[in-house]
Enzyme design. Structure first.
Site, PDB file in Angstrom:
ATOM      1  N   ARG A 165      -0.665  -0.902 -10.978  1.00  8.30           N
ATOM      2  CA  ARG A 165      -0.844   0.473 -10.497  1.00  8.30           C
ATOM      3  C   ARG A 165      -0.200   1.517 -11.414  1.00  8.30           C
ATOM      4  NH1 ARG A 165      -4.042  -1.483  -7.459  1.00  8.30           N
ATOM      5  NH2 ARG A 165      -4.526  -0.751  -5.356  1.00  8.30           N
ATOM      6  N   SER A 239      -3.890   3.035   0.085  1.00  4.99           N
ATOM      7  CA  SER A 239      -2.490   2.617   0.137  1.00  4.99           C
ATOM      8  C   SER A 239      -1.603   3.821  -0.178  1.00  4.99           C
ATOM      9  CB  SER A 239      -2.214   1.535  -0.901  1.00  4.99           C
ATOM     10  OG  SER A 239      -3.021   0.411  -0.661  1.00  4.99           O
ATOM     11  N   GLU A 335       2.379   5.830  -3.782  1.00 10.62           N
ATOM     12  CA  GLU A 335       1.341   5.430  -4.738  1.00 10.62           C
ATOM     13  C   GLU A 335       0.499   6.607  -5.225  1.00 10.62           C
ATOM     14  OE1 GLU A 335      -2.304   3.793  -6.375  1.00 10.62           O
ATOM     15  OE2 GLU A 335      -2.137   4.968  -4.553  1.00 10.62           O
TER      16      GLU A 335
HETATM   17  N1  EPU Z   1       0.697  -7.166   5.093  1.00  8.93           N
HETATM   18  C1  EPU Z   1       1.366  -7.204   6.278  1.00  8.93           C
HETATM   19  N2  EPU Z   1       1.220  -6.171   7.147  1.00  8.93           N
HETATM   20  C2  EPU Z   1       0.435  -5.126   6.880  1.00  8.93           C
HETATM   21  C3  EPU Z   1      -0.266  -5.073   5.668  1.00  8.93           C
HETATM   22  C4  EPU Z   1      -0.114  -6.106   4.778  1.00  8.93           C
HETATM   23  O1  EPU Z   1       2.087  -8.142   6.573  1.00  8.93           O
HETATM   24  O2  EPU Z   1       0.368  -4.209   7.721  1.00  8.93           O
HETATM   25  C5  EPU Z   1       0.860  -8.280   4.126  1.00  8.93           C
HETATM   26  C6  EPU Z   1       0.116  -9.535   4.445  1.00  8.93           C
HETATM   27  O3  EPU Z   1       0.931 -10.616   4.059  1.00  8.93           O
HETATM   28  C7  EPU Z   1      -1.099  -9.487   3.524  1.00  8.93           C
HETATM   29  C8  EPU Z   1      -0.493  -8.799   2.318  1.00  8.93           C
HETATM   30  O4  EPU Z   1       0.403  -7.855   2.883  1.00  8.93           O
HETATM   31  O5  EPU Z   1      -1.559 -10.770   3.219  1.00  8.93           O
HETATM   32  C9  EPU Z   1      -1.476  -8.118   1.410  1.00  8.93           C
HETATM   33  O6  EPU Z   1      -2.261  -7.211   2.173  1.00  8.93           O
HETATM   34  P1  EPU Z   1      -3.698  -6.735   1.635  1.00  8.93           P
HETATM   35  O7  EPU Z   1      -4.442  -7.868   1.064  1.00  8.93           O
HETATM   36  O8  EPU Z   1      -4.339  -5.942   2.724  1.00  8.93           O
HETATM   37  O9  EPU Z   1      -3.367  -5.819   0.422  1.00  8.93           O
HETATM   38  P2  EPU Z   1      -2.283  -4.670   0.220  1.00  8.93           P
HETATM   39  O10 EPU Z   1      -1.153  -5.227  -0.576  1.00  8.93           O
HETATM   40  O11 EPU Z   1      -1.996  -3.977   1.492  1.00  8.93           O
HETATM   41  C10 EPU Z   1      -3.398  -3.979  -2.062  1.00  8.93           C
HETATM   42  C11 EPU Z   1      -3.819  -2.713  -2.736  1.00  8.93           C
HETATM   43  C12 EPU Z   1      -5.102  -2.178  -2.098  1.00  8.93           C
HETATM   44  C13 EPU Z   1      -6.183  -3.219  -2.280  1.00  8.93           C
HETATM   45  C14 EPU Z   1      -5.708  -4.521  -1.610  1.00  8.93           C
HETATM   46  C15 EPU Z   1      -6.664  -5.664  -1.833  1.00  8.93           C
HETATM   47  C16 EPU Z   1      -1.798  -1.648  -3.536  1.00  8.93           C
HETATM   48  C17 EPU Z   1      -0.840  -0.516  -3.378  1.00  8.93           C
HETATM   49  N3  EPU Z   1      -2.780  -1.711  -2.654  1.00  8.93           N
HETATM   50  O12 EPU Z   1      -3.112  -3.647  -0.714  1.00  8.93           O
HETATM   51  O13 EPU Z   1      -5.480  -0.999  -2.796  1.00  8.93           O
HETATM   52  O14 EPU Z   1      -7.407  -2.801  -1.701  1.00  8.93           O
HETATM   53  O15 EPU Z   1      -4.441  -4.926  -2.173  1.00  8.93           O
HETATM   54  O16 EPU Z   1      -6.616  -6.077  -3.163  1.00  8.93           O
HETATM   55  O17 EPU Z   1      -1.660  -2.437  -4.466  1.00  8.93           O
HETATM   56  C18 EPU Z   1      -5.254   1.389  -2.759  1.00  8.93           C
HETATM   57  O18 EPU Z   1      -4.651   1.304  -3.826  1.00  8.93           O
HETATM   58  O19 EPU Z   1      -5.439   2.509  -2.219  1.00  8.93           O
HETATM   59  C19 EPU Z   1      -5.714   0.185  -2.096  1.00  8.93           C
HETATM   60  C20 EPU Z   1      -6.302   0.221  -0.899  1.00  8.93           C
END
Ligand code: EPU
Length: 339
Positions: A165, A239, A335
């Site tokens: 990022r 995010s 972010e």
């Molecule tokens: N999780 C929780 N609780 C929550 C949310 C997430 O426990 O409320 C944990 C879970 O373990 C889950 C892990 O976080 O398995 C990862 O969650 P998720 O796959 O939804 O991804 P994220 O880390 O929340 C990142 C990116 C997103 C992107 C997704 C999928 C960043 C800041 N965000 O989110 O990007 O779509 O992965 O690859 O890296 C964005 O940048 O605006 C965005 C949406």
């Protein structure tokens, strides 16, 4: 070129908050960008380049300068090999339309980044990524206007300082370049498993065993529709925080108290901890602070439910950052960019 004055930026950003731009104009060519910079220099006006407004937070005092909206179009095949295709894409193209067009061409490389709002030129700034792909993986080079030297430059991917990022465009070179086109290399072979866990789960649940770019795009769009609020209906910037990157010793300390902490390996022996998990553990998921709702399905997303100002958002943000610092001793970072 029409230059408008006192334009409410909340109407041009998906969080729908913040003050006015003193001046705002759309540009459709690189030459126009250079012209604006030359004129602005004489008047000592700062310039900010807006893509789709989906990853920007605007402060209440607004922007005392010129906001340029990049509307440079273009979608050209510049190389077609037996195994891959190189495309040059105008910085103002809508990102998801670009993804759709490449998927229609049966190309793989950006299909997992389906459904991301914003423009192609904004994608390198935060090294956009989702579901196992990031723009740094496919970007060969980009063209930009360099406001420091008043010239047009080509930067290779290696020059862009990409990491999770992050890039020079939001770091050491903030405000220096306007990205006018990106050149990406995509492949003709089918997308190869293993896919990102959520995608694997979706494909298994739907008994999908034939993997095409369109299949992955459809899966990602369905997953996003379930987990991420539509900014047209519920104002948000995706995010709101970056995931936390910690050193190995920090993780060891954290594991002593939180053995179930989810982690992902990162370069240089570091680890990524999902900030959504941290916020959820802090008991904040589903709460509303100062009109900002912490999304029930993904605590990393803040929805502007009834906030009326940037100040409301900043209060909510700072409370969340404070709660995570107190509980985990981790400093989480916003972010979206802020002007
Ligand atoms: N999780 C929780 N609780 C929550 C949310 C997430 O426990 O409320 C944990 C879970 O373990 C889950 C892990 O976080 O398995 C990862 O969650 P998720 O796959 O939804 O991804 P994220 O880390 O929340 C990142 C990116 C997103 C992107 C997704 C999928 C960043 C800041 N965000 O989110 O990007 O779509 O992965 O690859 O890296 C964005 O940048 O605006 C965005 C949406």
């Amino acid at each position: 070129m029409n230059i408008h004055t006192n334009i409410p930026l909340k109407n041009h950003t998906t969080m729908r908050l913040g003050g006015n731009a003193r001046f705002m104009t759309d540009v459709s060519s690189a030459a126009e960008i250079a012209e604006i910079y030359r004129n602005a220099k004489g008047q000592n006006l700062p310039i900010f380049v807006l893509g789709g407004g989906s990853n920007i937070i605007v402060r209440d005092e607004g922007y005392n300068g010129i906001v340029i909206r990049n509307r440079i179009t273009g979608f050209d095949i510049i190389d077609d090999q037996p195994s891959d295709v190189t495309l040059k894409i105008g910085g103002g193209e809508v990102w998801d339309s670009v993804v759709q067009r490449t998927v229609d061409m049966h190309l793989t490389g950006i299909e997992a980044m389906s459904g991301i709002p914003g423009t192609a030129g904004a994608a390198p700034v935060q090294n956009v990524g989702a579901y196992g792909q990031e723009i740094a993986d496919t970007l060969l080079s980009l063209e930009a206007y360099d406001s420091q030297t008043d010239s047009f430059v080509t930067l290779q991917s290696n020059d862009c300082g990409f990491s999770y990022r992050d890039s020079i465009f939001r770091g050491e070179a903030t405000g220096r370049y306007v990205i006018t086109s990106i050149t990406i290399k995509l492949y003709k072979n089918a997308p190869q498993p293993p896919f990102y866990a959520a995608v694997e789960q979706y494909l298994a649940a739907h008994n999908i065993t034939l993997f095409t770019p369109q299949v992955i795009r459809d899966a990602v769009i369905a997953i996003r529709a379930d987990k991420l609020p539509d900014p047209k209906i519920q104002p948000n910037t995706g995010s709101f925080f970056k995931n936390a990157i910690v050193e190995a010793w920090q993780l060891t300390d954290l594991r002593a108290n939180y053995p179930d902490i989810p982690t992902y390996d990162m370069p240089n022996g570091r680890f990524k901890i999902p900030t959504g998990w941290l916020i959820e553990q802090a008991g904040l998921k589903g709460q509303t602070l100062h009109g900002m709702h912490i999304h029930d399905k993904n605590a990393l997303v803040l929805i502007n439910e009834s906030a009326t100002s940037y100040a409301d958002l900043a209060s909510a943000r700072d409370e969340i950052i404070g709660a995570i610092r107190d509980k985990f001793r981790i400093a989480i970072e916003q972010e979206p960019l802020e002007i």
